[in-house]
Design a protein around this motif. Structure first.
Motif, PDB file in Angstrom:
ATOM      1  N   TYR A   1      -0.493   4.151  -2.237  1.00  0.00           N
ATOM      2  CA  TYR A   1      -1.683   4.767  -1.650  1.00  0.00           C
ATOM      3  C   TYR A   1      -1.297   5.634  -0.454  1.00  0.00           C
ATOM      4  O   TYR A   1      -1.824   6.737  -0.273  1.00  0.00           O
ATOM      5  CB  TYR A   1      -2.666   3.696  -1.167  1.00  0.00           C
ATOM      6  CG  TYR A   1      -3.205   2.773  -2.225  1.00  0.00           C
ATOM      7  CD1 TYR A   1      -3.728   3.262  -3.417  1.00  0.00           C
ATOM      8  CD2 TYR A   1      -3.210   1.404  -2.025  1.00  0.00           C
ATOM      9  CE1 TYR A   1      -4.235   2.409  -4.376  1.00  0.00           C
ATOM     10  CE2 TYR A   1      -3.722   0.538  -2.969  1.00  0.00           C
ATOM     11  CZ  TYR A   1      -4.228   1.036  -4.152  1.00  0.00           C
ATOM     12  OH  TYR A   1      -4.729   0.191  -5.099  1.00  0.00           O
TER      13      TYR A   1
ATOM     14  N   TRP B   1      -7.581  -0.543   0.996  1.00  0.00           N
ATOM     15  CA  TRP B   1      -7.469   0.523   1.996  1.00  0.00           C
ATOM     16  C   TRP B   1      -8.058   0.118   3.344  1.00  0.00           C
ATOM     17  O   TRP B   1      -7.464   0.374   4.386  1.00  0.00           O
ATOM     18  CB  TRP B   1      -8.177   1.792   1.506  1.00  0.00           C
ATOM     19  CG  TRP B   1      -7.527   2.503   0.381  1.00  0.00           C
ATOM     20  CD1 TRP B   1      -6.813   1.941  -0.649  1.00  0.00           C
ATOM     21  CD2 TRP B   1      -7.514   3.909   0.138  1.00  0.00           C
ATOM     22  NE1 TRP B   1      -6.369   2.906  -1.516  1.00  0.00           N
ATOM     23  CE2 TRP B   1      -6.788   4.123  -1.067  1.00  0.00           C
ATOM     24  CE3 TRP B   1      -8.054   4.997   0.793  1.00  0.00           C
ATOM     25  CZ2 TRP B   1      -6.585   5.398  -1.604  1.00  0.00           C
ATOM     26  CZ3 TRP B   1      -7.858   6.271   0.258  1.00  0.00           C
ATOM     27  CH2 TRP B   1      -7.129   6.465  -0.915  1.00  0.00           C
TER      28      TRP B   1
ATOM     29  N   ASN C   1       0.811  -1.221   0.000  1.00  0.00           N
ATOM     30  CA  ASN C   1       0.000   0.000   0.000  1.00  0.00           C
ATOM     31  C   ASN C   1       0.846   1.273   0.000  1.00  0.00           C
ATOM     32  O   ASN C   1       0.332   2.359   0.278  1.00  0.00           O
ATOM     33  CB  ASN C   1      -0.935   0.016   1.215  1.00  0.00           C
ATOM     34  CG  ASN C   1      -2.148  -0.877   1.023  1.00  0.00           C
ATOM     35  OD1 ASN C   1      -2.537  -1.179  -0.098  1.00  0.00           O
ATOM     36  ND2 ASN C   1      -2.748  -1.306   2.121  1.00  0.00           N
TER      37      ASN C   1
END
Length: 328
Positions: A199, A277, A196
């Motif tokens: 992000y 997420w 991640n």
């Protein structure tokens, strides 16, 4: 609660998997654009003595429905606003279904950035309550069929916290959340995973830019610039700015997971099991839901994605419309 039998979500090629479902929003906005949704600009004064104003955009239904339909109040996610891809797509979809629509810019977001000294966080539920009261009291806004609020991502967290704190006085006929963190600490830790990293950098950069314009001191600006993670940002900036001891205290007090059983307003929680997420652990444990809260966990869909096969609109909007139509 409404008897909901949603269609199975089937991913649209080539947007296969949680990551591609998630990033399609940004890619589509750059290539094909989002619908142009016009609305009447209204300003709402908050009630905390700060003098801050909230900006909302009110859009009338595109068609005359046989029966008056509930107003849909859309609440964006972290660092979003009324012009976010998902907000424009949802506003266009619901107005075409015959609903009046309001897109709320949370404190300091969108057009309200220069009209607010504070910035919203997951525990700032008073702004939602103030907005709902304003909508019910304004004679130019159609609320005779009630108000249904739909919050995406962190907007859904704030919405759930409003439902938990207000009990039977939520002012809403129903509520819907999409890709919403129910355990904030778990979601914050999730951004630290190597997969991640992109992000994480993207979100942290936007959080800093959104917040630094309201920083009142050089020390606060220094803290914002120095943060290297979302967790550190919540610990060093959001928590002291809003009366929390640290990130652990902030996450504990603002995570809706423990309070879902106290919700008295019918609520539908939509989540994808492959959301990169927001971990789906809480949703898996809740199963079909509890009390007035119904959970719908799709195997696929990403984060506020749900870009389905053969459908121009997102699957979660179609499911939300079905849920609203089934309300008594």
């Amino acid at each position: 609660m409404t008897d909901l039998k949603p269609p199975v979500f089937r991913q649209r090629l080539p947007w296969v998997g949680g990551h591609l479902q998630t990033i399609r929003n940004a890619l589509a906005l750059r290539t094909i654009g989002a619908p142009s949704v016009t609305g009447r600009r209204l300003w709402i004064a908050v009630r905390d003595g700060s003098g801050d104003l909230l900006a909302i955009s009110y859009t009338s239904p595109a068609i005359a429905a046989q029966t008056v339909k509930p107003l849909v109040l859309l609440i964006h996610g972290l660092t979003g606003c009324e012009d976010s891809m998902n907000q424009r797509m949802s506003a266009d979809y619901f107005r075409r279904q015959g609903h009046p629509v309001v897109r709320l810019n949370m404190r300091g977001a969108g057009p309200g950035e220069v009209r607010a000294s504070r910035r919203y966080h997951s525990g700032l539920t008073g702004d939602i309550a103030t907005t709902i009261q304003f909508l019910h009291s304004d004679p130019g806004i159609r609320t005779e069929a009630g108000i249904v609020a739909m919050g995406v991502s962190l907007g859904g967290t704030i919405l759930l916290n409003h439902l938990i704190g207000s009990g039977s006085g939520s002012g809403l006929k129903a509520a819907i959340t999409v890709s919403t963190p129910l355990d904030l600490a778990e979601s914050s830790r999730n951004f630290l995973r190597p997969g991640n990293a992109i992000y994480h950098r993207y979100l942290l950069r936007r959080m800093k830019a959104f917040t630094i314009t309201a920083a009142e001191t050089a020390e606060m600006k220094r803290r914002i610039a120095a943060c290297q993670s979302v967790w550190e940002f919540d610990d060093q900036v959001i928590s002291p700015w809003n009366g929390y001891t640290d990130a652990t205290d902030y996450y504990r007090r603002c995570s809706p997971e423990a309070g879902l059983g106290a919700i008295t307003t019918p609520a539908l929680l939509i989540q994808a099991n492959d959301d990169p997420w927001v971990p789906s652990r809480v949703y898996r444990e809740l199963g079909a839901g509890t009390g007035n809260v119904r959970c719908l966990l799709s195997p696929r869909g990403g984060h506020v994605g749900f870009h389905g096969r053969g459908q121009p609109e997102s699957w979660h909007n179609r499911v939300a419309a079905q849920f609203i139509d089934g309300l008594s």
